[in-house]
Design a protein around this motif. Structure first.
Motif, short mmCIF file in Angstrom:
data_model
loop_
_atom_site.label_atom_id
_atom_site.label_comp_id
_atom_site.label_asym_id
_atom_site.label_seq_id
_atom_site.Cartn_x
_atom_site.Cartn_y
_atom_site.Cartn_z
N PRO A 37 0.81 -1.24 0.00
CA PRO A 37 0.00 0.00 0.00
C PRO A 37 0.83 1.27 0.00
O PRO A 37 0.34 2.32 -0.42
N PHE A 38 2.08 1.21 0.46
CA PHE A 38 2.91 2.40 0.42
C PHE A 38 3.50 2.62 -0.97
O PHE A 38 4.00 3.70 -1.27
N ALA A 39 3.46 1.59 -1.81
CA ALA A 39 3.88 1.75 -3.20
C ALA A 39 2.69 2.11 -4.08
O ALA A 39 2.86 2.74 -5.13
N SER A 40 1.49 1.73 -3.66
CA SER A 40 0.26 2.02 -4.42
C SER A 40 -0.81 2.52 -3.45
O SER A 40 -1.77 1.81 -3.12
N PRO A 41 -0.66 3.75 -2.95
CA PRO A 41 -1.60 4.26 -1.94
C PRO A 41 -3.04 4.39 -2.43
O PRO A 41 -3.95 4.54 -1.62
#
Length: 554
Positions: free
Chosen positions: A436-440
């Motif tokens: 999720p920190f790469a694709s928020p």
């Protein structure tokens, strides 16, 4: 949106909805529909239905042509003969200090106080960017984001093909999608630079060439600032990797006996006589997490401009880059810089209670993720704003979005370049992009995040990222505005080409609102005539890593 004239306000949208439905529309030569015999309970004396005012130095023939071409609701212009000095700075007009009408309020200003040109909402009837004075800039950009026009509303103007427009997905600066002519040369130049630096399969990557070209650090580039200070932020030499299915994140305090390192930050302080702490913007540069630097000329220009126009301190972060440092190093470096700013803000004149984050491209992605981390890690103060300039919010290597497919070959940011970036950042690209920190965008909840301003370029595979993220934020109750610069490409922000200045002004206006800074707080260079020369001279200092006198000991 509120249009102002001589400190009075006029709600344009309400005016449109109050028009008599029995009015007879007439189609003019420029394909605008203008309402005749309108009746309204509102006092419309401040506005005219036709744009009968032309520029101060236009001929009568040009005035007639403009009157026919630009039909719309506009403010009544102050007559040229009634004013001999600028309304804002009160300096007399001369041959070099020319007079200009602000198209938003109709008053007359000098070329310094009314030099910004921006796209206007559809009801003004302009089909190209027009001048707006410094006093009306906040109202104009607020007005541009009024997208909740009822479908049943009777709008008195139908835009031309090239007229600025309002859509539910944000303000579109033009009806056309023609790339600005100077920007067309960037694509072949960038392709050559990427190839020369080894940024393709089989090449040996070396960013020295790109850094040399970008790090000219010319002291006269950008708006004036009081000082640029370089200092270091402590970080672990190596951040732990995130677990496969874990949300656990780390900080210096919970890593057992970490081996420490440092990353540079650059502190841009605006010219000011105020002794009060200033709000702080933490800025993250772009470059696909592999390129770019806070020392690049473009990012110096951006930080100078935001500091000068917003009247805030800008801290530009030199986070560590891939492939030398893999994900999540960039994320954790960015959050460590945010924590450091909060702890040390008072030492360099900043207000630890008024913080915002911002960045372009990869830096925009970091800003979005840092905003999420601040919520998850219970950051001591709520962030005031997140400024996201064409951020990468989801996997850029799919065909799921229209902009991914339409601009698969660029310009500038092609699918090949995106794929190369992702392979440098992640050991396992498929698994890495699921985090999720790469694709928020795919985060389960976006509640309680700071308000967002999203700036997109139309000719950009990441254009739809901003659209989807704005929708997600609004759905979860987070205020979010979005503008699409339809004649621009990825990387235009801060370039000084085409719509770049307009985008910078929009960004600074949004930050000024977030920091609750009134127009009166905007720095006026005329008030610095008697400031000692040695203070002003700091504005022209080049960032020097070895210059101990320009370093801050914290």
């Amino acid at each position: 949106g509120i249009a102002t004239h001589r400190k009075s306000a006029f709600p344009l949208l309400h005016y449109f909805m109050s028009l008599d439905s029995a009015s007879t529309p007439v189609l003019d030569e420029a394909s605008f529909v203008v309402i005749e015999d309108q009746e309204s309970d509102e006092d419309t004396s401040e506005f005219e239905v036709i744009g009968d005012a032309a520029d101060s130095d236009s001929s009568d023939e040009e005035e007639d042509q403009q009157s026919n071409k630009f039909q719309g609701i506009r403010p009544t212009w102050v007559p040229d003969a009634s004013v001999t000095q600028c309304t804002r700075c009160e300096l007399p007009f001369t041959f070099f200090r020319r007079r200009h009408h602000c198209r938003f309020c109709g008053r007359i200003f000098c070329n310094k106080c009314c030099h910004v040109q921006a796209s206007y909402p559809v009801w003004f009837g302009y089909d190209s960017p027009q001048r707006v004075c410094e006093e009306c800039i906040p109202q104009l950009f607020d007005c541009r984001q009024q997208s909740d026009v009822p479908e049943s509303a009777s709008i008195s103007i139908v835009r031309c093909t090239s007229s600025p427009q309002i859509s539910r997905d944000g303000f579109q600066t033009s009806g056309e999608e023609v790339l600005s002519f100077p920007l067309r040369f960037l694509h072949p130049l960038c392709r050559f630079a990427f190839w020369f630096s080894g940024m393709y399969e089989g090449g040996s990557f070396n960013r020295t060439f790109l850094n040399t070209a970008a790090n000219m650090n010319l002291p006269f580039i950008g708006d004036p600032v009081k000082s640029i200070i370089r200092t270091m932020v402590p970080v672990p030499k190596q951040w732990p990797s995130y677990g496969d299915d874990s949300w656990e994140t780390y900080s210096v305090s919970n890593i057992e006996e970490p081996e420490m390192s440092e990353i540079p930050v650059f502190i841009f302080t605006p010219l000011t006589t105020s002794t009060r702490p200033l709000p702080v913007l933490i800025w993250f540069h772009g470059g696909g997490f592999c390129l770019g630097s806070a020392e690049n000329m473009v990012y110096q220009t951006i930080c100078r401009s935001l500091a000068h126009r917003t009247h805030c301190i800008v801290v530009s972060v030199e986070y560590r880059l891939a492939p030398e440092f893999k994900f999540p190093t960039q994320v954790e470096d960015a959050f460590a810089a945010l924590k450091w700013v909060h702890e040390k803000a008072l030492a360099f004149g900043g207000d630890p209670e008024r913080l915002a984050v911002g960045g372009d491209s990869a830096g925009g992605s970091l800003s979005a993720v840092v905003s999420i981390l601040a919520r998850e890690r219970k950051f001591p103060v709520p962030l005031r704003h997140q400024l996201l300039v064409y951020p990468c919010i989801t996997n850029p290597l799919t065909d799921d979005l229209d902009s991914h497919v339409k601009y698969i070959e660029g310009p500038v940011l092609s699918r090949t370049v995106c794929d190369w970036f992702m392979r440098q950042v992640f050991d396992d690209i498929e698994e890495g992009l699921k985090h999720p920190f790469a694709s928020p965008l795919h985060l389960e909840s976006h509640h309680d995040l700071p308000p967002a301003t999203i700036i997109n370029a139309k000719h950009d595979p990441l254009c739809d990222h901003g659209k989807l993220y704005a929708q997600k934020l609004r759905k979860d109750g987070v205020p979010a505005t979005r503008s699409v610069y339809r004649k621009s490409l990825h990387g235009f922000f801060g370039s000084g080409i085409g719509e770049s200045t307009e985008a910078l002004v929009e960004a600074s206006s949004a930050l000024r609102n977030a920091f609750s800074l009134p127009n009166a707080d905007i720095f006026d260079e005329e008030s610095f005539v008697n400031v000692p020369v040695e203070v002003i001279s700091l504005a022209e200092d080049v960032i020097d890593e070895e210059n101990a006198t320009n370093a801050l000991s914290l």
